[in-house]
Each structure stands twice: as structure tokens, then as C-alpha cells.
Design a protein around this motif. Sequence first.
Motif, mmCIF file in Angstrom:
data_model
loop_
_atom_site.group_PDB
_atom_site.id
_atom_site.type_symbol
_atom_site.label_atom_id
_atom_site.label_comp_id
_atom_site.label_asym_id
_atom_site.label_seq_id
_atom_site.Cartn_x
_atom_site.Cartn_y
_atom_site.Cartn_z
ATOM 1 N N ASP A 171 0.810 -1.231 0.000
ATOM 2 C CA ASP A 171 0.000 0.000 0.000
ATOM 3 C C ASP A 171 0.838 1.273 0.000
ATOM 4 O OD1 ASP A 171 -2.441 -1.379 -0.006
ATOM 5 O OD2 ASP A 171 -2.338 -1.659 2.165
ATOM 6 N N GLU A 172 2.044 1.215 -0.561
ATOM 7 C CA GLU A 172 2.881 2.411 -0.668
ATOM 8 C C GLU A 172 2.702 3.102 -2.021
ATOM 9 O OE1 GLU A 172 6.720 1.411 2.020
ATOM 10 O OE2 GLU A 172 6.497 0.211 0.213
ATOM 11 N N MET A 173 1.880 2.519 -2.868
ATOM 12 C CA MET A 173 1.585 3.072 -4.181
ATOM 13 C C MET A 173 0.130 2.748 -4.489
ATOM 14 S SD MET A 173 3.437 2.120 -7.824
ATOM 15 C CE MET A 173 5.052 2.622 -7.252
ATOM 16 N N GLU A 174 -0.539 3.608 -5.189
ATOM 17 C CA GLU A 174 -1.944 3.385 -5.513
ATOM 18 C C GLU A 174 -2.086 2.217 -6.497
ATOM 19 O OE1 GLU A 174 -5.799 5.745 -7.431
ATOM 20 O OE2 GLU A 174 -3.826 6.734 -7.237
ATOM 21 N N MET A 175 -3.033 1.316 -6.203
ATOM 22 C CA MET A 175 -3.263 0.162 -7.074
ATOM 23 C C MET A 175 -4.034 0.599 -8.312
ATOM 24 S SD MET A 175 -4.163 -2.915 -4.424
ATOM 25 C CE MET A 175 -3.021 -3.391 -3.119
ATOM 26 N N GLN A 176 -3.450 0.356 -9.477
ATOM 27 C CA GLN A 176 -4.053 0.776 -10.736
ATOM 28 C C GLN A 176 -4.460 -0.394 -11.626
ATOM 29 O OE1 GLN A 176 -1.075 3.304 -12.467
ATOM 30 N NE2 GLN A 176 -1.417 4.976 -10.994
ATOM 31 N N TYR A 177 -4.056 -1.605 -11.267
ATOM 32 C CA TYR A 177 -4.359 -2.785 -12.086
ATOM 33 C C TYR A 177 -4.962 -3.874 -11.198
ATOM 34 C CZ TYR A 177 -1.396 -0.516 -15.563
ATOM 35 O OH TYR A 177 -0.858 0.379 -16.456
ATOM 36 N N VAL A 178 -5.701 -4.780 -11.827
ATOM 37 C CA VAL A 178 -6.417 -5.804 -11.070
ATOM 38 C C VAL A 178 -5.468 -6.786 -10.401
ATOM 39 C CG1 VAL A 178 -8.185 -7.602 -11.231
ATOM 40 C CG2 VAL A 178 -8.328 -5.599 -12.685
ATOM 41 N N ILE A 179 -4.284 -7.015 -11.011
ATOM 42 C CA ILE A 179 -3.380 -8.011 -10.427
ATOM 43 C C ILE A 179 -2.686 -7.477 -9.179
ATOM 44 C CG2 ILE A 179 -2.987 -9.095 -12.667
ATOM 45 C CD1 ILE A 179 -0.217 -7.818 -12.675
ATOM 46 N N SER A 180 -2.732 -6.168 -8.940
ATOM 47 C CA SER A 180 -2.050 -5.608 -7.766
ATOM 48 C C SER A 180 -2.623 -6.149 -6.458
ATOM 49 C CB SER A 180 -2.111 -4.080 -7.813
ATOM 50 O OG SER A 180 -1.459 -3.584 -8.955
ATOM 51 N N PRO A 181 -3.967 -6.125 -6.235
ATOM 52 C CA PRO A 181 -4.482 -6.727 -4.995
ATOM 53 C C PRO A 181 -4.270 -8.232 -4.930
ATOM 54 C CG PRO A 181 -6.282 -6.065 -6.443
ATOM 55 C CD PRO A 181 -5.026 -5.486 -7.021
ATOM 56 N N ILE A 182 -4.182 -8.889 -6.089
ATOM 57 C CA ILE A 182 -3.922 -10.331 -6.086
ATOM 58 C C ILE A 182 -2.532 -10.605 -5.521
ATOM 59 C CG2 ILE A 182 -3.574 -12.345 -7.573
ATOM 60 C CD1 ILE A 182 -5.727 -11.281 -9.394
ATOM 61 N N VAL A 183 -1.531 -9.831 -5.973
ATOM 62 C CA VAL A 183 -0.166 -10.010 -5.464
ATOM 63 C C VAL A 183 -0.119 -9.703 -3.965
ATOM 64 C CG1 VAL A 183 2.200 -9.140 -5.614
ATOM 65 C CG2 VAL A 183 0.890 -9.524 -7.701
ATOM 66 N N GLN A 184 -0.814 -8.667 -3.545
ATOM 67 C CA GLN A 184 -0.824 -8.316 -2.120
ATOM 68 C C GLN A 184 -1.453 -9.445 -1.294
ATOM 69 O OE1 GLN A 184 -3.570 -5.210 -0.762
ATOM 70 N NE2 GLN A 184 -1.849 -4.226 0.283
#
Length: 521
Positions: free
Chosen positions: A409-422
Motif C-alpha cells: 500500500d505504498e503506491m496506488e493500485m491501478q491494475y487488477v493483479i495488484s491486490p492479487i499479489v498483495q
Amino acid sequence: MDSSILTVIVAIVALLIGIVAGKFIFAKDTKRKVEEAENHAQNIIREAELRGETIKKEKELSAKEKFVQLKAEHDKEILERNRKMAESENRVKQKEGNINQKTEQLERQVKENDAIKQNLNRQLEVLNTKQAELEKHQEEHTRRLEKISGLTAEEAKSQLIEGLKQEAHSQALGLQQDIIDEAKQKANKEARKIIIQSIQRTAAEQAIENAITVFNLESDEIKGQIIGREGRNIRAIEAATGVDLIVDDTPEAIILSCFDPLRREIARLSLQRLVSDGRIHPARIEEVVEKTKRQLEEQIMEIGERTVIELGIHGLHKELVRLVGKMRFRSSYGQNLLMHSREVANLCAVMAAELGLNPKLAKRAGLLHDIGKVPDEETELSHALLGAKLAEKYGENPAVVNAIGAHHDEMEMQYVISPIVQACDAISGARPGARREIMQQYLQRIKELENLALNYNGVEKAYAIQAGRELRVIVEADKVTDNESEKLSFEIAQKIQTEMTYPGQIKVTVIREKRAVNVAR
């Protein structure tokens, strides 16, 4: 009859033949043979007559029997036909009777319907009359209400419509909230299902890494060679590798202490070569350490390439491949970084496939999400932002760059795979046994977690369970209501999130129950 005639003709022919033949016989036998022929002819004639008579009688008898049989069959057929005709007549009579009954019923129903219709017409007339009276009363009542309320019918109707609109709006908002809650519940259920399936389909590896490495020796005599005269050898090793060598009373062992596993591996391999060679002095130590570093760099590259090939990731920059191999010699909370990254990559691919996304892109982001933990140079940036910077530098997909930088959460999530990686990073780190803590730190964290909940009013007991991943808080039913228990759960969770440091996530469960106990004596 024809047979008897034929027999007679045959006899006559035979007689003639006998007569003709007798002319050619000797004179003395002529008379005898003629007599014999006549006798024979007469016998034949008699037999033929008898036979003809017999045949005649048989034919007559057969003709009589045939006549009797035909007459009997004809009588039987006539009787059967008469019986069928009688049955048909009975059925026709029965149908005629049924038709007559139905006709009578229909006639009765028609008469009844006429009576009902007349009755309905009379009732309709009465109803119209009453409706007219009701309309008059209603108009009079409306005029009275208008006079009393000071409002016209149109104004009252407008107010009523407005009230109904507000009521419908409130009901619609409530219905909308119910639909949103149901959608959230279904979404959470579906998300848990996908996460559980992803975890079950991915094999977990548990790595235990320490801050020390034990180097075993064949005998304690080698310890003196490693230390050297006035400790010059051991100082040279420590200076060249950046690792502390602890030589104590431990038999046949030297402890290599360093927070960096890569340095410890360089020191271990260098010591192994020096001990095998037997020549241990400062110049030789520097030479062996440099050679070990070069060989370890090649090994790091091989590890990175093998990892990328096994995961089926193509087109990765060589520097990123080297950083992936370098993660093999780095650990976090006792969890090997390369094993953690591989596991996150596999989890991301499975979860992305379940959601209908690109599994290869998700796997790529999962593998590279922690490359910022193995930089070649120390920086003040966090590992997530540094990893995103490195990925962008070496031409990675913008979605991969964003997933790396946003997984904490140090950068705004702009793609769908970002929350998946988190999510997959949290799953891998929160597995039981995946990460290791010192017992004292673990007990201290559990104690702080329980004390944090006990500081709230109305809390009776607090228990940290499941290795500190769930906090169960038991409150006093007389002091805390149901609504307050929900608020208390939220406040405790927020306080844990802001004041404590912990791996994974902690579930806060507040339990409130009312018990009524009496004793019968």
C-alpha cells in the motif's frame, strides 16, 4: 359312378381281346378259353358293379355329412350375428338414454342460469344505486374535510403522494442496503473460496534460516590455523567477507555470524577451500574470497535462470534474473525469500486463472514483488518502491511495476493483479510455520495482544489463539450490549493495526453471552 363305367368298359375290352385271341388258339382250347374268358369277364363285371355301388354309397354319405356340417356352421354364424346386433342395439339404447339425461341437465342449467342472470341484474341495479349514493356521500365528506382541514382535495392528494414517495424512498434505501450486504457476503464467500482453492492447489515449502552458520571442522587443531598468528588470519577473513567468526569451546566447529546469508555463504565456501588447501594466510584468503565471490555470482545466475525456467516466465531481463537468484540467500522472519517468491508466483497464477485474468502476468509480478529486498546498493527507499523502480528500469509491464510497488500500500493500485499479489504475499507469509520468531519475542507479542484488549471497559477475558492470528475477547453481558460489542471489535482491530507490528493478519472476535444460573436445594 364313373369308376364303375370304366370298369365295365375295361371288362368289355378284355372280353373282346379274349375273343380275338381265341381265334388264334388251337381249336381244342378255344371253347374252354372262351368260357374262362366269359367267366372272368362276368366276375370283373360283378366286382365292378359292387365297387361302383360301394363308391356311390360313400359319396352320398360324404355329401350328407358335408351338408350337415355347413348347415351347423351357418346356424352358428347366424346366432353370433344376432347376438352382436342385440349388443349393438343395447349400446345404442344406453347412449340414447345418456343423451336424454344430459339434455335434461342442460335444460335445467339453462333455466338456472336465466334465474341467476336475472338475480345478478337486480343486484347490479341495487349496486349502481348504492354506488351513486356512496359517491354523493363521498363528495359531501370531501367538502366537509376540505372545510375542516383548509386544504383542497388536490393539495391533500399532493401531500399524500409526497409522503408515499418518502416512505418508498426509505424502503428503497433499506432494500438497497440489504442488497449491498448480501452482495458483500456473497463476494466475501466467493473470495474465500478462490483463496482456499489457490492455497490448496499450491504446495507450501517451509524454510528455516538463521543468522548464523555452523562450519564443521575435522579436528580442533585447524582452529589455530584459521585464527593465525596473533589472529591475523581470522581478521583477514572477517575483513574480506564481512562476517564475524566466533571460535569458542564448541568442539570441531566455528560459528559464522552475519545478518546477510550471502556473505555467510561466501565465508563458508571460502573457509571450506582454505581448509581443504591447507594454505591459510592473508594473501591466500583474499584470493580465495574473490574467487568464491565470482563463482557464487555464477551460481546466483544459474539459480535465477533455473527458477525462471521452472516457473515458465520468459523475456526477463538478465539483471532481474540475477536478483531472483540472489533472493536464494536472503530470508525474512526465517522464511527463505526465493521460496516465498516462488510460492507467491504460483498462488498469483492460480488465483488469476480462477478470476479469468492473465495467469502469466500475475505469476511474473508474484515472482518479482520482493526484488527490492536484494539490492546491489543500499538506499533509503522501501523494498516495494525500490522493486518497482528496478522493474520499471528493466522494461517490465506497467501492471507488474504497479503490483510490486503497491503490495504494501505504498503506491496506488491501478491494475487488477495488484491486490492479487498483495493477497498472495499475505497468504504465503501467514502460513503456519512459514515464518519463525524468537520465542521470547513471540511470547511478548502474544502478551501485548491480550493486554491491549483487556484495557477496554467491560472486557472480562482475552485469549490470543492460533499462534497470535486470532484474538478472542470475552465481555461482560451486563456492561456491553450487542451493538457495543461490534463497535468494540472494530476498535480493538484498529488499535492493533496502528500500534502493533505482526506478520499476516489478526482476527478479532468479541464474544458476549448472558447466563442465568440458579441452584435448586
